[in-house]
Structure formats: structure tokens, C-alpha cells
Enzyme design. Structure first.
Site, mmCIF file in Angstrom:
data_model
loop_
_atom_site.group_PDB
_atom_site.id
_atom_site.type_symbol
_atom_site.label_atom_id
_atom_site.label_comp_id
_atom_site.label_asym_id
_atom_site.label_seq_id
_atom_site.Cartn_x
_atom_site.Cartn_y
_atom_site.Cartn_z
ATOM 1 N N THR A 1 0.830 -1.219 0.000
ATOM 2 C CA THR A 1 0.000 0.000 0.000
ATOM 3 C C THR A 1 0.855 1.255 0.000
ATOM 4 O O THR A 1 0.346 2.347 -0.222
ATOM 5 C CB THR A 1 -0.940 0.035 1.231
ATOM 6 N N TYR B 1 -7.599 -7.592 10.922
ATOM 7 C CA TYR B 1 -6.837 -6.411 11.337
ATOM 8 C C TYR B 1 -6.913 -6.228 12.858
ATOM 9 O O TYR B 1 -5.888 -6.162 13.534
ATOM 10 C CB TYR B 1 -7.388 -5.189 10.610
HETATM 11 P P1 NAD Z 1 -0.238 2.495 4.894
HETATM 12 O O1 NAD Z 1 -1.017 1.391 4.271
HETATM 13 O O2 NAD Z 1 -0.080 3.760 4.125
HETATM 14 O O3 NAD Z 1 1.219 2.007 5.316
HETATM 15 C C1 NAD Z 1 1.538 0.676 5.608
HETATM 16 C C2 NAD Z 1 2.889 0.385 4.954
HETATM 17 O O4 NAD Z 1 3.277 -0.948 5.285
HETATM 18 C C3 NAD Z 1 2.854 0.456 3.427
HETATM 19 O O5 NAD Z 1 3.973 1.149 2.949
HETATM 20 C C4 NAD Z 1 2.865 -1.007 2.992
HETATM 21 O O6 NAD Z 1 3.412 -1.182 1.701
HETATM 22 C C5 NAD Z 1 3.695 -1.612 4.096
HETATM 23 N N1 NAD Z 1 3.443 -3.053 4.306
HETATM 24 C C6 NAD Z 1 2.256 -3.687 4.435
HETATM 25 N N2 NAD Z 1 2.436 -4.996 4.649
HETATM 26 C C7 NAD Z 1 3.789 -5.206 4.666
HETATM 27 C C8 NAD Z 1 4.606 -6.339 4.842
HETATM 28 N N3 NAD Z 1 4.094 -7.564 5.019
HETATM 29 N N4 NAD Z 1 5.955 -6.178 4.787
HETATM 30 C C9 NAD Z 1 6.504 -4.963 4.565
HETATM 31 N N5 NAD Z 1 5.771 -3.850 4.392
HETATM 32 C C10 NAD Z 1 4.433 -3.962 4.440
HETATM 33 O O7 NAD Z 1 -0.936 2.768 6.301
HETATM 34 P P2 NAD Z 1 -0.649 3.881 7.403
HETATM 35 O O8 NAD Z 1 -1.896 4.632 7.595
HETATM 36 O O9 NAD Z 1 0.610 4.619 7.108
HETATM 37 O O10 NAD Z 1 -0.442 2.956 8.684
HETATM 38 C C11 NAD Z 1 0.846 2.665 9.216
HETATM 39 C C12 NAD Z 1 0.695 1.865 10.494
HETATM 40 O O11 NAD Z 1 -0.062 2.604 11.448
HETATM 41 C C13 NAD Z 1 -0.045 0.536 10.290
HETATM 42 O O12 NAD Z 1 0.572 -0.457 11.095
HETATM 43 C C14 NAD Z 1 -1.439 0.824 10.791
HETATM 44 O O13 NAD Z 1 -2.059 -0.331 11.271
HETATM 45 C C15 NAD Z 1 -1.168 1.839 11.888
HETATM 46 N N6 NAD Z 1 -2.343 2.694 12.107
HETATM 47 C C16 NAD Z 1 -2.693 3.668 11.206
HETATM 48 C C17 NAD Z 1 -3.832 4.432 11.440
HETATM 49 C C18 NAD Z 1 -4.251 5.543 10.501
HETATM 50 O O14 NAD Z 1 -5.290 6.168 10.727
HETATM 51 N N7 NAD Z 1 -3.516 5.879 9.472
HETATM 52 C C19 NAD Z 1 -4.626 4.207 12.568
HETATM 53 C C20 NAD Z 1 -4.249 3.174 13.428
HETATM 54 C C21 NAD Z 1 -3.104 2.441 13.216
#
Ligand code: NAD
Ligand code: UDP
Length: 316
Positions: free
Chosen positions: A35, A151
Site C-alpha cells: 500500500t 486487522y
Molecule cells: P499504509 O497502508 O499507508 O502504510 C503501511 C505500509 O506498510 C505500506 O507502505 C505497505 O506497503 C507496508 N506493508 C504492508 N504490509 C507489509 C509487509 N508484510 N511487509 C513490509 N511492508 C508492508 O498505512 P498507514 O496509515 O501509514 O499505517 C501505518 C501503520 O499505522 C499501520 O501499522 C497501521 O495499522 C497503523 N495505524 C494507522 C492508522 C491511521 O489512521 N492511518 C490508525 C491506526 C493504526
């Protein structure tokens, strides 16, 4: 310090990478680009302190991949996991693997390097909360067999293994529960509400409210969140979990109207079916973060939305 950021090419991870590079650290980004995208880091790619590796954290990275002139890693931020419902439900088994197997690998790496590790947990551990606002002491209300469970339960199990690694192996852990965060660098196809509404408003398409729009969320601007995460990483004698988010609670209907007003768009609003298990209300109690980290968000929803709208205008 040498800092490993998994998911560093994603939305939050790319902001965190830039923030830590600006403070002189050496950063290794591990990302499978599911993503996220290297485009989110392209303005930083000539920085000699940044190494970007395509890698899936479900597998343990080799020593060569992690070599950055010095073998020891000082800190690990574990952010790798798809975060938007459409993305994490695309391959739910893989989502569980990213949360659980991925984190097990990173915890083993933290143990090996004697490094501190911060786990990006989520407000989703509270599920469809029966306690409002949500405090860290609340155990949550999660449907463990529903479409969001890959999730929610993945992240709950991730918290469990962090605490077990801490108790069993004395690994230096930190757990932050992130509430809805938005800002520039969200993917256009992300599917989350802020990016959807802004893109729909800017392209003249109808804004899609799922359900009646009376459900609530509390939106935190990404710069505020990154500051909170970094503060948590540098605290002593406090491992969390700690809520990080903006307690300003809004209905989705309010958000749609605000985005129409700020973009000057004449798009219509349409209502679509509410997804299964969509939480009705969500607001963080951030007293613990205020007390332990001296942190609270500063950006108003208007200021944050304006910056995000400007970003998407430049992307479209
Ligand atoms: P995002 O999808 O933009 O970022 C996730 C990143 O992880 C991406 O770059 C994706 O390519 C990478 N990724 C996914 N699976 C992977 C794997 N198996 N190996 C290596 N890389 C992998 O999402 P985000 O909003 O930046 O979220 C980042 C973190 O924060 C996540 O763990 C998410 O659960 C947590 N989070 C985000 C929010 C929010 O509102 N944005 C809220 C709660 C928690
Ligand atoms: N939502 C919506 N329209 C959209 C996308 C999302 O009404 O185009 C709703 C969704 O049903 C939820 C809220 O907005 O009630 C926040 O959804 P998002 O996917 O951004 O985050 P999460 O549900 O994970 O908090």
C-alpha cells in the site's frame, strides 16, 4: 542512531522517515510496497542516511539487507501492515501474517540487536466500543470472526506478543494505539474516509457516506501523530499502551459537509451501505499521553484538511 522503519514507504511511515532523517539519524526502510510506494520517499532518496529495501516482513530480513555501515540497529518502528479496510480485507490471511509473523520477526531482531521497538497498534483494538471515550484500560468489543477481525485481532495479538517478549525476554517495547490519522501522502486509492471525500469533492463525484453518517471518528493530523510516536519512543519507564489521537470527535456527515465547504465543490452526497462491524463511535481519551509524554495534538481539523486538500489537488 540507526533506526529501522517497517512500512516506511507508507502514509505515516514516510512522514516518520522524513522527521527522523531531519534529526540526523540513519534510516533503513523495509517495505513490500503493497500500500506504500517509493514515490512517498522520492524527495529524500538522495539523502545518504536513507536506505530503502523492498522486503516483506513476514520473512526475516538477511544481515546483508540490514547492513548500513554499522551492524547494530538502535530502534525499530514497526508500522508495516495495511491500514485501510479495503486493503486489509483484500487478503485477510496475509494481514494477520503481517501483524503477527511480521512482528515476531521484528521482535527477534530487536532482541538480537538489543534495540528498542515501537509497535504501531490501533484504536481498532477497542472494536465497536461500549466505553466512550476509550481509555487504555478498556479491553474492547471486537467480533473475532467478522471481516475486520484480520486487522483488529491481528493487532490485538501483536500487542500480546510485544508484552510477552517484554516479560519473557526483557525486550524494550513501546506500544502506541493510533486513532484515525490523515494528511498528505495518503494513497489516492486508500479508501479511507478523508481521502475518499477529498478526491470525490475535487473531481466532482458524489461523496459516499456509508450508512446515515451519524457514526463518529476523531481525526488526527499526521504531523501531530508523528511527534507523539517519536516522544513515546524516547520516554523512559513507560511502555504503554498509550492512545495517540485527536479527541475532537466528529460525525462523518459533518466531515462530508466540511470538505464540500473547504473545497468549494458542488458534488452531491450519496448514502451507501454501512460496512459490517463499522464502529459507531470513536474518541480517544488522551490523558495518559498528556501526562506521560506531555503530548497533545495541535492542528485543528480545518488547518489539517486544508493541507490535505492542497496535497490531493497537486496529485490529481
Ligand atoms: P499504509 O497502508 O499507508 O502504510 C503501511 C505500509 O506498510 C505500506 O507502505 C505497505 O506497503 C507496508 N506493508 C504492508 N504490509 C507489509 C509487509 N508484510 N511487509 C513490509 N511492508 C508492508 O498505512 P498507514 O496509515 O501509514 O499505517 C501505518 C501503520 O499505522 C499501520 O501499522 C497501521 O495499522 C497503523 N495505524 C494507522 C492508522 C491511521 O489512521 N492511518 C490508525 C491506526 C493504526
Ligand atoms: N466512510 C464513509 N465513506 C467512505 C469511506 C468511509 O462514510 O467513502 C466511513 C466508514 O464507514 C467509517 C468512517 O467513515 O464509519 C471511517 O472510515 P475509515 O475507513 O476512514 O476508517 P475506520 O473505519 O478504519 O475508522
Amino acid at each position: 542512531m540507526t533506526i529501522l522503519i517497517t512500512g516506511g514507504a507508507g502514509f505515516i511511515g514516510s512522514h516518520l522517515t522524513e522527521y527522523l532523517l531531519n534529526r540526523g539519524h540513519k534510516i533503513i526502510v523495509l517495505d513490500n510496497f503493497f500500500t506504500g510506494s517509493p514515490d512517498n520517499l522520492k524527495h529524500l532518496k538522495n539523502n545518504p542516511n536513507l536506505k530503502i529495501i523492498k522486503h516483506d516482513i513476514i520473512n526475516m530480513p538477511s544481515k546483508e539487507k540490514l547492513d548500513f555501515g554499522k551492524t547494530k540497529i538502535d530502534q525499530i518502528y514497526n508500522l508495516a501492515c495495511p491500514a485501510s479496510p479495503i486493503h486489509y480485507q483484500h487478503n485477510p490471511i496475509k494481514t494477520v501474517k503481517a501483524s503477527v509473523l511480521g512482528l515476531l520477526n521484528m521482535l527477534a531482531l530487536a532482541k538480537l540487536n538489543d534495540a528498542r521497538i515501537l509497535q504501531a497498534s490501533t484504536s481498532e483494538v477497542y472494536g465497536d466500543p461500549l466505553e466512550h471515550p476509550q481509555r487504555e484500560s478498556y479491553f474492547g468489543n471486537v467480533n473475532c470472526i467478522g471481516p475486520r477481525a484480520c486487522y483488529d485481532e491481528g493487532k490485538r495479538c501483536a500487542e500480546t506478543i510485544c508484552f510477552d517478549y517484554h516479560r519473557q525476554h526483557q525486550v524494550d517495547i513501546k506500544v502506541v494505539r493510533i486513532f484515525n490519522t490523515y494528511g498528505p501522502a495518503m494513497a489516492k486509492n486508500d479508501g479511507r474516509v478523508v481521502s475518499n471525500f477529498i478526491i470525490q469533492a475535487l473531481t466532482g463525484n458524489a461523496l459516499t457516506i456509508y450508512g446515515a453518517g451519524s457514526q463518529t471518528r476523531s481525526f488526527c493530523y499526521v504531523d501531530d501523530l508523528v511527534e507523539g510516536i517519536v516522544k513515546m519512543m524516547s520516554t523512559r519507564n513507560f511502555i504503554g499502551p498509550v492512545n495517540l489521537g485527536n479527541p475532537n470527535e466528529l460525525t462523518i456527515d459533518w466531515l462530508a459537509k466540511k470538505i464540500l465547504a473547504l473545497t468549494g465543490s458542488r458534488s452531491k452526497i450519496v448514502h451507501q451501505q454501512l460496512p459490517v462491524d463499522d464502529p459507531i463511535q470513536r474518541r480517544p481519551d488522551i490523558s495518559l499521553a498528556q501526562m506521560k509524554l506531555n503530548w497533545q495534538p495541535k492542528t485543528t481539523i480545518e488547518a489539517g484538511l486544508k493541507k490535505t486538500i492542497k496535497y490531493f489537488k497537486s496529485q490529481l
